[in-house]
Design an enzyme around this catalytic site. Structure first.
Site, mmCIF file in Angstrom:
data_model
loop_
_atom_site.group_PDB
_atom_site.id
_atom_site.type_symbol
_atom_site.label_atom_id
_atom_site.label_comp_id
_atom_site.label_asym_id
_atom_site.label_seq_id
_atom_site.Cartn_x
_atom_site.Cartn_y
_atom_site.Cartn_z
ATOM 1 N N ARG A 104 0.918 -1.086 0.110
ATOM 2 C CA ARG A 104 0.042 0.095 -0.017
ATOM 3 C C ARG A 104 0.828 1.241 -0.091
ATOM 4 O O ARG A 104 1.868 1.436 0.801
ATOM 5 C CB ARG A 104 -1.107 -0.115 1.035
ATOM 6 C CG ARG A 104 -1.986 1.095 1.016
ATOM 7 C CD ARG A 104 -2.974 0.956 2.306
ATOM 8 N NE ARG A 104 -2.594 0.783 3.615
ATOM 9 C CZ ARG A 104 -3.426 0.743 4.662
ATOM 10 N NH1 ARG A 104 -4.598 0.714 4.423
ATOM 11 N NH2 ARG A 104 -2.897 0.520 5.752
ATOM 12 N N ASP A 200 -0.936 -3.804 12.558
ATOM 13 C CA ASP A 200 -0.321 -4.282 11.078
ATOM 14 C C ASP A 200 -0.287 -5.952 11.177
ATOM 15 O O ASP A 200 0.600 -6.531 11.788
ATOM 16 C CB ASP A 200 1.011 -3.788 10.963
ATOM 17 C CG ASP A 200 1.397 -3.894 9.427
ATOM 18 O OD1 ASP A 200 1.631 -5.198 8.960
ATOM 19 O OD2 ASP A 200 1.542 -3.106 8.561
#
Length: 209
Positions: A104, A200
């Site tokens: 990303r 994450d």
């Protein structure tokens, strides 16, 4: 419209509770991700077709059931999706494994592809795309679009935690894909992370943060 299945099984919810905890270490986190993936795989394979198979047991003859020649593939979105593969392989060990690498962009939050390696006969297989988190939905949508370019028609997406934004985007862009979710969370924060989420997933699986 494809199915949207939000898992409510107590074992899945219990294990998601463990990986949400910020004090859960990488070893336990990784093991739980694999176990959750296995439980989700059980549900996501519920409608696989069976065929009769004449069988002789120690006590006599019967007609048993076997999978009707289905070819399956697991395609994790790198890198966090790798954590879900071992659990799924426990249930479907004959499935081939492909890989799609996306990251990303921190500025645009849009996915950038850097790797794609798929089984040669991927278009003949029922494909399970896996990624622990469905946040903005960009990576999932791009990975599925890549698979469709390779001729895939039967695709299911499995994640552990999703945000409403990601679910909406995936349903809009790929309405033919069934979606299996462990938990549907509240929202995304201003940097595209799921809240309350678990942080994450890749960093927590591999111990890189």
């Amino acid at each position: 419209m494809g199915k949207l299945v939000i898992m409510d099984h107590p074992l899945i919810q219990h294990k998601i509770g463990i990986i949400r905890d910020k004090d859960t270490g990488s070893k336990d986190f990784r093991e739980m991700v694999g176990e959750i993936a296995m439980l989700e795989c059980f549900e996501a394979t519920r409608d696989l077709k069976l065929e009769d198979c004449p069988t002789e047991t120690p006590m006599g003859k019967t007609v048993a059931k076997r999978l009707a020649g289905k070819k399956l593939a697991i395609v994790p979105i790198l890198r966090a999706g790798l954590g879900m593969v071992p659990g799924m392989q426990t249930l479907i060990p004959a499935a081939k494994v492909g890989h799609i690498g996306l990251y990303r962009d921190p500025e645009t939050l849009k996915p950038v592809e850097y790797y794609c390696k798929l089984p040669q006969d991927i278009e003949e297989r029922d494909v399970f795309v896996v990624d622990p988190m469905l946040a903005t939905g960009g990576s999932a949508c791009d990975a599925i679009a890549q698979l469709k370019k390779h001729g895939c028609r039967n695709i299911r997406f499995l994640c552990i935690i999703a945000a409403p934004d990601g679910v909406k985007k995936l349903q809009e862009e790929h309405p033919d894909v069934d979606i299996y979710i462990g938990a549907l969370d509240d929202h995304l924060n201003d940097i595209g992370y799921i809240v309350p989420g678990l942080g994450d997933a890749g960093d927590r699986i591999f111990g890189t943060k």
